[in-house]
Design a protein around this motif. Structure first.
Motif, short mmCIF file in Angstrom:
data_model
loop_
_atom_site.label_atom_id
_atom_site.label_comp_id
_atom_site.label_asym_id
_atom_site.label_seq_id
_atom_site.Cartn_x
_atom_site.Cartn_y
_atom_site.Cartn_z
N ARG A 88 57.91 107.42 98.89
CA ARG A 88 58.18 107.70 100.31
C ARG A 88 58.16 106.42 101.14
NH1 ARG A 88 54.87 113.38 100.71
NH2 ARG A 88 56.30 114.48 99.32
N ASN A 89 57.23 105.52 100.84
CA ASN A 89 57.21 104.27 101.60
C ASN A 89 58.49 103.48 101.37
OD1 ASN A 89 54.74 104.69 102.80
ND2 ASN A 89 53.60 103.82 101.07
N ASP A 147 53.57 108.38 97.07
CA ASP A 147 53.39 107.48 98.21
C ASP A 147 54.34 106.29 98.11
OD1 ASP A 147 51.46 109.03 99.34
OD2 ASP A 147 49.80 108.02 98.30
N ASP A 167 54.94 108.44 91.66
CA ASP A 167 54.04 107.88 92.66
C ASP A 167 54.63 108.23 94.04
OD1 ASP A 167 52.49 106.44 94.37
OD2 ASP A 167 52.51 104.61 93.16
N ASN A 208 63.84 111.23 100.27
CA ASN A 208 63.11 110.25 99.44
C ASN A 208 63.34 110.48 97.96
OD1 ASN A 208 60.56 111.76 98.29
ND2 ASN A 208 60.80 112.46 100.39
#
Lengths: 510, 379
Positions: free
Chosen positions: A382-383, A379, A377, A357
């Motif tokens: 990774r998303n 999250d 950020d 990521n």
């Protein structure tokens, strides 16, 4: 039945949990050219390294000339008459040919005797096999094809009866490759045994007598070359049917996206690598740049993507100038919609020590989508990485895995996913499928063509002529830093090969 | 073909291997102790008891550890950016100049809790400035940072002699050190925390700098793994070419990383000056900047590892002093040998036992070293 030069019986080799070779059986007949094909990571190099004494097999037996052999070091292999020509040459650049040939095989403390012996021996080898090289030439002044010849001479000088060549044509022009094949055939006629490791099926068909296919550490088949086809071999390698040439429609070239004018680039030593190059790249087309490695393609890519300063020339992106000789940097070019998939994904396109990521934002890490103030950020990153993993079928599907643990093809997909998903207007791709397995090549080619069909401008640089011909709508051929010709992808391989070797240019000059 | 790489589970990677390295270091050190005719087991007991046996020892151990946390973090921040800052010694020493000036100016007018923040800023700024010049030379001129930072250690030492003898020392004094700071520049001790657990402490220098060190460890973790700047530093540290490709300015990232590193090295000067001696004296850093290199290596450049490694080195300092006192055959130099062995095995030979441990893991549980187990810690 002809006598076996080498027999491998039940060879196993594991690295930790990775089983690189499982229960391999292989018989190589004396006086033949035996090809070994397989995708990257199929275990070809491991098998040959075991044979050459770099690794020890966990179990299994090696027989050379019918007798069980214990090969613990390369010296053992040489003593048994096995010689190896590595993909990356093992030559001392500032030594002469003679000095390289005797290196490690000197007969006493003073070199005079060894050199005299080597000189007469080289003359004999030259007569017998047509291996012509000036024995007093300095290695770094020789072209790559001749350097490779020195590697072969080194092996023969040490009395090699069995010659292993690892991806020998990767760095050669088609003409040089042809010459190499003639030499190999001559070696065969003199009774030598040749083992050719490659992933280029065309070469296998052209030169080998027998071919063995490896897949995921196992030997899946051995075929007599005359009785098989490229399609069958590809299917055996991948384990399913593959399209060797991706279908594509006509290009609908639109407005000029990138206009390069009189661009000149020098390398760090001050040598002119890109010499007064001009070309245009339009929306909705793929332009391929063909050429033998080292003719300025790398420097051209680096200059256009802002990594390397150009000496002079102008470049317009979407009709607006970019200052490649001064302030432009890769970040600015990215902001202006120019994405770049670099040739060297290991050191440039990716940070192998990073998690997947983290690499999926490299170069776009200052994009506010991935930031919360000065903080990353996590999250969102990774998303975003997970989305790309799904969309580009990156395996294993784990965005926390260290990038070094992905295969070459999946690493390349990580880079492509990152650059393509930014929806750039211009995409520059260097060696899109170098070190990538056949299955992933198909995927990457389809994606590049899909980009084109969306109206993006794509510039592809590759040393694989097949790839250039299959992808491009127009082909530019580079030689010695110049564009020596533009051809359509239907041009014959011979014609392109001559251009790549600079032949036509030389004739025109005369 | 790519090299197959068996990875250990995180607990073995971050726990087992350092413990093995440490154990081997102590076994070899034990032989050295035997060589001088002492009982190595008794020596080990004295060392550990001296460091952790009583409240007094614990407080001293943590006091030493405080300095090492700062210097370890300093080395780690630079290392994440691919830079080997061995100038922590000088950056810390020169920071003493800033601290001295601030404390002498304000200790009579401000309470400690106002002097302290000013001194923190002064120490960090001096350390950062001392790192700025080598950083600039590296970024712009290609002068190797290892050479320049070590030269700056010597320059710092000379500057400090000049400053201490010249204008920092009271006019009438013979000693090359400042006057003793007044209460306004004396940091509160933390000994009462240890006393809460029932231990008795006569006097020990453990002070609130320890808490500052822990806060800085947390901030360094945030910086390296959670900020854009840290991401850029790590990218450059792993691959300058990839950083160039990503549009990261080489000059900018080298200078910023070195200044942060220098600032952390500078802050280590707070502990022995305001926290303990209440003055700035000649050679007050006494090698702590170099110990930081070992601490950072042993802590695998991770703040948690650095805190643990700093406590280990604090233990060696404190326990070693006790050992030299209890066993006359073991001199101060012997202690240095033992510390050296720990550095050798835990730092320099860090990967010596790794292949064997990997082979061991692979032999009884191939899955555990497979890709499935590759989720490391430390984000």
């Amino acid at each position: 039945m002809a006598q076996a030069a080498i027999e491998l019986i039940g060879i196993n080799k594991s690295f930790g949990a990775v089983r690189a070779n499982r229960d391999i059986n292989l018989e190589i007949v004396r006086g033949t050219i035996h090809g070994i094909v397989g995708e990257n990571g199929a275990g070809k190099s491991t098998l040959m390294s075991i044979l050459y004494g770099f690794y020890q097999a966990d179990s299994g037996e090696i027989r050379v000339g019918g007798k069980p052999a214990s090969i613990k070091t390369p010296n053992d292999a040489i003593a048994l008459g096995i010689g190896m020509v590595h993909q990356h040459f093992m030559l001392v650049d500032n030594f002469t040919v003679l000095e390289n040939v005797i290196l490690g095989a000197e007969s006493d403390a003073l070199l005079k005797k060894s050199i005299a012996k080597a000189r007469s021996e080289l003359e004999r080898l030259e007569r017998e096999y047509g291996l012509e090289v000036d024995p007093d030439a300095i290695i770094e002044e020789l072209p790559v094809g001749l350097q490779q010849r020195v590697e072969i001479l080194k092996a023969l000088y040490r009395g090699a009866e069995i010659l292993i060549l690892d991806e020998p044509t990767g760095v050669l022009t088609p003409a040089e490759a042809d010459h190499l094949f003639r030499i190999l055939k001559q070696l065969k006629e003199q009774g030598k045994t040749v083992v050719l490791i490659t992933h280029k099926l065309r070469e296998i068909m052209a030169i080998t007598d027998t071919v063995s296919v490896m897949r995921q550490g196992t030997m899946v088949a051995t075929r007599v070359t005359k009785e098989t086809t490229v399609g069958e071999l590809a299917e055996l390698m991948v384990g399913r049917r593959v399209l060797l040439r991706v279908e594509k429609g006509e290009a609908e070239a639109g407005a000029v996206k990138l206009a390069v004018k009189n661009l000149t680039v020098k390398d760090s030593r001050g040598v002119t690598m890109v010499d007064d190059i001009s070309f245009e790249l339009r929306a909705g087309e793929i332009v391929g740049i063909a050429g033998v490695a080292g003719n300025g393609q790398s420097e051209l890519l680096e200059a256009i993507s802002g990594i390397r300063r150009a000496v002079s020339g102008s470049v317009m992106l979407d009709g607006k100038p970019i200052d490649l000789t001064g302030a432009a940097d890769p970040g600015e070019l990215r902001d202006r919609g120019l994405a770049h998939v670099p040739e060297d994904r290991h050191h440039v396109g990716l940070v192998l020590a990073f998690e997947e990521n983290e690499n999926s934002i490299l170069g776009y890490h200052d994009d506010e989508r991935y930031l919360k103030g000065p903080f990353l950020d996590i999250d969102a990153i990774r998303n975003d990485a997970k989305d790309k993993i799904t969309k580009y079928d990156i395996r294993p599907a784990d965005c926390r895995l260290k990038t070094a643990n992905f295969s070459g093809g999946n690493q390349q997909k990580i880079v492509l996913a990152r650059e393509m998903e930014q929806d750039p207007g211009v995409l520059i791709v260097g060696q899109p499928t170098r070190g990538v397995d056949v299955g992933a090549i198909e995927f990457i080619h389809k994606r590049l063509i899909a980009m084109r069909d969306q109206g993006k401008a794509v510039l592809v640089v590759s040393v694989e002529l097949d790839e250039i011909r299959s992808l491009s709508d127009r082909i530019l051929v580079m030689f010695a830093g110049r564009i020596v010709g533009e051809r359509s992808p239907e041009a014959s391989e011979g014609e392109l090969g001559l251009l790549m070797a600079g032949v036509e240019q030389r004739e025109a000059a005369e | 073909m790519s090299t197959p790489y068996a990875k250990l589970p995180a607990w073995a990677d971050y726990g087992l291997i350092p413990v093995i390295n440490l154990a081997v270091a102590f076994v070899v050190a034990g032989f050295v102790v035997m060589l001088v005719g002492e009982n190595p087991f008794r020596a080990a007991v004295i060392l550990v008891e001296g460091a952790f046996g009583r409240g007094q020892g614990i407080a001293f151990t943590l006091f030493y550890a405080t300095t090492f946390i700062f210097s370890g973090l300093s080395v780690a921040v630079a290392a994440h950016c691919g830079l080997f800052n061995i100038g922590g010694e000088g950056q810390g020493y020169i920071a003493g100049l800033g601290i001295g000036i601030v404390c002498l100016a304000f200790d009579s007018v401000l309470p400690w809790w106002l002097t302290f923040p000013i001194a923190i800023v002064a120490s960090a700024a001096m350390g950062a400035l001392w790192a700025l010049i080598p950083a600039y030379l590296q970024a712009k001129r290609g002068s190797h940072i290892v050479i320049t930072t070590i030269m700056f250690n010597f320059i710092a030492a000379s500057v400090m002699v000049y400053a201490l003898v010249g204008f920092l020392k009271p006019p009438s004094s013979m000693a090359p050190q400042t006057r003793t700071f007044l209460e306004g520049a004396q940091l509160p001790k933390l000994n009462w925390v240890i006393e809460l657990f029932g231990a008795k402490i006569r006097s020990a220098p453990l002070n609130i700098c320890f808490l500052l060190a822990l806060v800085m460890a947390l901030l360094v973790w945030l910086l390296i793994w959670r900020t854009r700047l840290g991401y850029e530093m790590r990218t450059y540290g792993h691959s300058p070419k990839a950083a160039r490709y990503a549009g990261i300015s080489e000059t900018r990232i080298i200078i910023i990383a070195m200044m942060i590193s220098g600032a952390l090295a500078g802050m280590m000067a707070l502990n022995p000056t305001m926290g303990d001696q209440h003055n700035v004296a000649l050679d007050f850093v006494s090698g702590a900047g170099f110990v930081g290199i070992a601490v950072a290596l042993m802590g695998r450049l991770h703040p948690v590892g650095i805190v643990l490694a700093a406590i280990l080195f604090g233990m060696l300092y404190q326990g070693g002093a006790e050992l030299a006192f209890e066993m006359p055959a073991i001199s101060r130099d012997m202690i240095v040998i033992i510390q050296g062995l720990v550095i050798l095995f835990a730092g320099a030979l860090e990967h010596m036992f790794r292949p064997y441990v990997q082979a061991l893991f692979a032999s009884f549980s191939p899955r555990s070293v497979g890709i499935e187990a590759a989720k490391g810690k430390g984000a």
